[in-house]
Write a protein that holds these residues in place. Sequence first.
Motif, mmCIF file in Angstrom:
data_model
loop_
_atom_site.group_PDB
_atom_site.id
_atom_site.type_symbol
_atom_site.label_atom_id
_atom_site.label_comp_id
_atom_site.label_asym_id
_atom_site.label_seq_id
_atom_site.Cartn_x
_atom_site.Cartn_y
_atom_site.Cartn_z
ATOM 1 N N MET A 191 27.812 -12.448 88.833
ATOM 2 C CA MET A 191 28.610 -11.769 87.800
ATOM 3 C C MET A 191 30.088 -11.966 88.055
ATOM 4 O O MET A 191 30.853 -12.270 87.150
ATOM 5 C CB MET A 191 28.311 -10.264 87.811
ATOM 6 N N VAL B 229 30.996 -15.535 87.152
ATOM 7 C CA VAL B 229 31.090 -15.746 85.706
ATOM 8 C C VAL B 229 32.310 -15.057 85.137
ATOM 9 O O VAL B 229 33.023 -15.590 84.279
ATOM 10 C CB VAL B 229 29.833 -15.212 84.986
ATOM 11 N N LEU B 230 32.549 -13.858 85.623
ATOM 12 C CA LEU B 230 33.695 -13.092 85.154
ATOM 13 C C LEU B 230 34.978 -13.886 85.376
ATOM 14 O O LEU B 230 35.815 -14.013 84.485
ATOM 15 C CB LEU B 230 33.750 -11.768 85.919
ATOM 16 N N THR C 234 35.129 -16.776 83.004
ATOM 17 C CA THR C 234 35.396 -16.397 81.620
ATOM 18 C C THR C 234 36.834 -15.949 81.428
ATOM 19 O O THR C 234 37.469 -16.278 80.432
ATOM 20 C CB THR C 234 34.440 -15.284 81.178
ATOM 21 N N PHE D 33 39.394 -17.433 78.846
ATOM 22 C CA PHE D 33 40.136 -16.678 77.843
ATOM 23 C C PHE D 33 41.628 -16.943 77.966
ATOM 24 O O PHE D 33 42.332 -17.066 76.980
ATOM 25 C CB PHE D 33 39.851 -15.179 77.985
ATOM 26 N N LEU E 267 30.960 -11.721 78.613
ATOM 27 C CA LEU E 267 31.324 -12.161 79.947
ATOM 28 C C LEU E 267 30.108 -12.431 80.827
ATOM 29 O O LEU E 267 30.176 -13.252 81.727
ATOM 30 C CB LEU E 267 32.211 -11.112 80.631
ATOM 31 N N LEU E 268 29.018 -11.716 80.596
ATOM 32 C CA LEU E 268 27.892 -11.835 81.516
ATOM 33 C C LEU E 268 26.627 -12.309 80.811
ATOM 34 O O LEU E 268 26.015 -11.556 80.074
ATOM 35 C CB LEU E 268 27.618 -10.479 82.177
ATOM 36 N N VAL F 159 22.313 -13.465 84.713
ATOM 37 C CA VAL F 159 22.783 -12.825 85.927
ATOM 38 C C VAL F 159 22.332 -11.366 86.022
ATOM 39 O O VAL F 159 22.438 -10.753 87.062
ATOM 40 C CB VAL F 159 24.321 -12.882 86.088
#
Lengths: 293, 298, 348
Positions: free
Chosen positions: A272, A275-276, A279, A283, B137-138, B142
């Motif tokens: 997470m 990915v955060l 992302t 952005f 975002l997720l 996950v």
Amino acid sequence: MKSAGFTTRWLPILLLVPQLSIIAIFFYWPAIYAMQSSFYLQDPFGFGSTFVGLENYSSLLSSSEYMKVTRFTVVFTALVTFFSLALALLLAVKADNVLRGAKTYRTLLMWVYAVAPPVAGFIGVMMFNQSWGPLTELARSIGWDFKLGVNFNDTASAMILVSVWKQVPVNFIFFLSGLQSIPKSVREAALIDNRSSFGRFWDVTFPLLAPTGFFLLIINITYSLFDTFGVIDTMVKGEPGNNPMTLVYKVYVDGFRGNDLGGSSAQSVILMVLVLALTIFQFRLVERRIHYT
Amino acid sequence: MADTTHTSENTVARPRKSIKWGTVFDHTVLILGSLFMLVPILMVLQTVTTPDLETIKNGPGLTIGTELDDNFAKAMFQASGFSGENTGTSMLINSLILGVGFAVGKIVIGMMAAYAIVYFRLRFATFAFWLIFTTLLLPLEVRILPSYEIVQQLGMLNTYSGLIIPLVASATATFFFRQFFRSVPNELVEAARIDGAGPVKFFIDILVPLSQTMIAAMFIIMFVYGWNQYLWPTMITTDEDMYTLVRGIKQITQDLEGTNVPEYGRANMLALIAILPPVLIVIFFQSWFVKGLTESDK
Amino acid sequence: MARVHLETIRKIYPNGFEAVTPTSFDIPDGEFVVLVGPSGCGKSTLLRMIAGLEDITEGTLSIGDRVVNGVDPADRDIAMVFQNYALYPHMTVRRNIAYGLQNRKIDKATIEQKVQEAATMLNLTEYLDRKPAQLSGGQRQRVAMGRAIVRDPALFLFDEPLSNLDAKLRNQMRIEIKALQRRLGVTSIYVTHDQVEAMTMADRIIVMNGGKVEQIGTPHEVYHNPASTFVASFMGAPPMNLLEARFEDGMVRINGGTPVMPAPAARTGNVTLGIRPEDVRIDDAGDIPFHVDLVEELGAHRLLHGQLGDQTFSIHAMKDEPAPQGATRLSLIPDNICLFDSETGKRI
């Protein structure tokens, strides 16, 4: 919000209820649940769990197996991303050049978008069939004794090839649309300014395509990390054993097969965060995405 | 001063009509690329027409066999699992339900939420916006295990709602429609209000018809996305009568390993059935699909 | 700097559409030629063929002493200013201007010097390190000009370069471009659909319509001696008045019989009579009845629109001349009347 919006009170709330309740139940709850259980060690027989703090994380980071999977994931992601972007860019540039048959090429090069990753994996298993697979035979003809599912590197190469095959179309579509949005007159101006077509590509086309490229870079990394799950799961034929696997696949194997909810949750949380970060980076790129007008 | 009847000492030189090697090279690259994409599916097509023994002996060849009907019948009506309920037909139906249900759910919920966020003066609109857009975002992958646990607690394992609704919990369609609604001129809502249309009438009479192309594009993308789901169906459906084609593909692959006479024809036919509907939709509605895909990132 | 010569240049698109019919003309060294015509008349196609952006289907094109039919645009020694400027959005103004030179292996010091010169000439010095997106429309236009100037080309090509600017800026840039061309003395071809630009900027005008050249001539010739009704009605605002007339008894008669001038030797039948609004006088003693429906006040002069018999007609009147409403009478200046064949529209 539109400046000329409606002022009704109850209607927008009613409109938002379905979306908000679904994400509350199926997004926020599981996400929080994952964070919480990453701090607990679950009894293998299901008799409750004990709080262990960061132990799940520290044992992960000191696990040589987890590190091996991480290393493979990085290499796998880098190769899949590089090859699918490079190949798609080449094809898009060529498809944008030709006048005749442009539409046919477009169709032929993009239909694989709609093939599900595990089905792509299945076709890969066929192509690399040990006794008669066309690609096994091709490898053999150059002296490469290809053993899918047995040899780690062979399996990894096959996974990369199938993942690239599956990802080229998306990149192709975006690159082509990016190329077509470059004003015709800018390219014509370059035609007058520079006689070398290679020079024109590097000086004008490529920089103007860069925003699309950055966007696709993130998309491809995300794809390699997550969406290749189906490819991997079919290509290892359900027997992870000694085969290559990615971080996401390990979350699934440890949590679902190995019943290690705590360790798997800790892995989820690490992903997470990853990915955060990706992302947010994306952005910021979109925000800063140069709008040429 | 020269005029239109001016003649030049230059004798008319024919423009050169040589072969353009650059163009030939472009086409060569494109043909090789197309073949790279096509060859695997050609192998699948050849295998589904060929008797299994033939494939086992010689592998895929260049001849088209006569077993198409047989393999089709085996794929559609013969089950491989223990319960005998995961025939091709039942998997196809489940795939259609997942694809259509997911697409419709996404579009309806997304449009409603986007309408509320864009067109109403709502105190917590910004907050709702962030709540919704954090979901981008997720990815599901996950948070797959906790999601599974929750669906299990809610007793939704092996149900269509358990299959579809958690997948709908991300904001891609909402984000897309929000972008589109914001691009609709403000004057339209002003004119509608002057004409006496309330929010419901405006939505149904003006906004939905205006969004037709967008809805079509979204439907195609979402249908393909839903149809191709693998990980979530693998976890949530354990009953064989709930299998989708894509979820069933692993079992099909594994079946080929354990037996003496692997049913390559049937397996490839099932793969083909799993591929065809989304591929045909993408090919036939290409322009909408490309538009939807490339505009959703802006 | 060079002479440009077109010998039966023709353009047929792959779909069979003939965009330019065989066209020949010659542009002497240093001349400013304007290609003008309505949209779709083939003027842009012709320009793009000269630039090398479009293949020439038939005919020979030479720039200087060289036939350039098969030559790449970069090797034609031309510079082009595009309608939407076509600046490279990712490069600074400096690089935009220098880019063409860098590709010609010119040493850095020379490039820098030329860029500075051009920037000074165009008032761009303080913007050299900006990107095009940070400039106003007029400034972008100047950068596009600068990019053309530094190359010292044999030929300047302009493709409607002012059409994206507002009216005030357009008038200003028109004068600047013309002055610059005078100063540099480079042969120039300028495409526009705006007849005012054509009149004010050109040494010679080429009027095109439907892929054909209608007339080539100085602005004065094109305005006062149009070769066809098309040119007569395209050039000038308001356009030349065109009236249905007849040859009868050795006279040209309008309005069912009123004689206005002697007919050229032994002609009979229908004819189209053309006269510019400023060649008509309000004249109480005149023998042509006219009904004024609308007066357009333009400050220095007025335009009177109305009916002459059953045909629409416009008159130009200076501010101190009378501007009657309703019924009045006119006289025409016979020397300034143009006669056109009513079938072909060609000048008699």
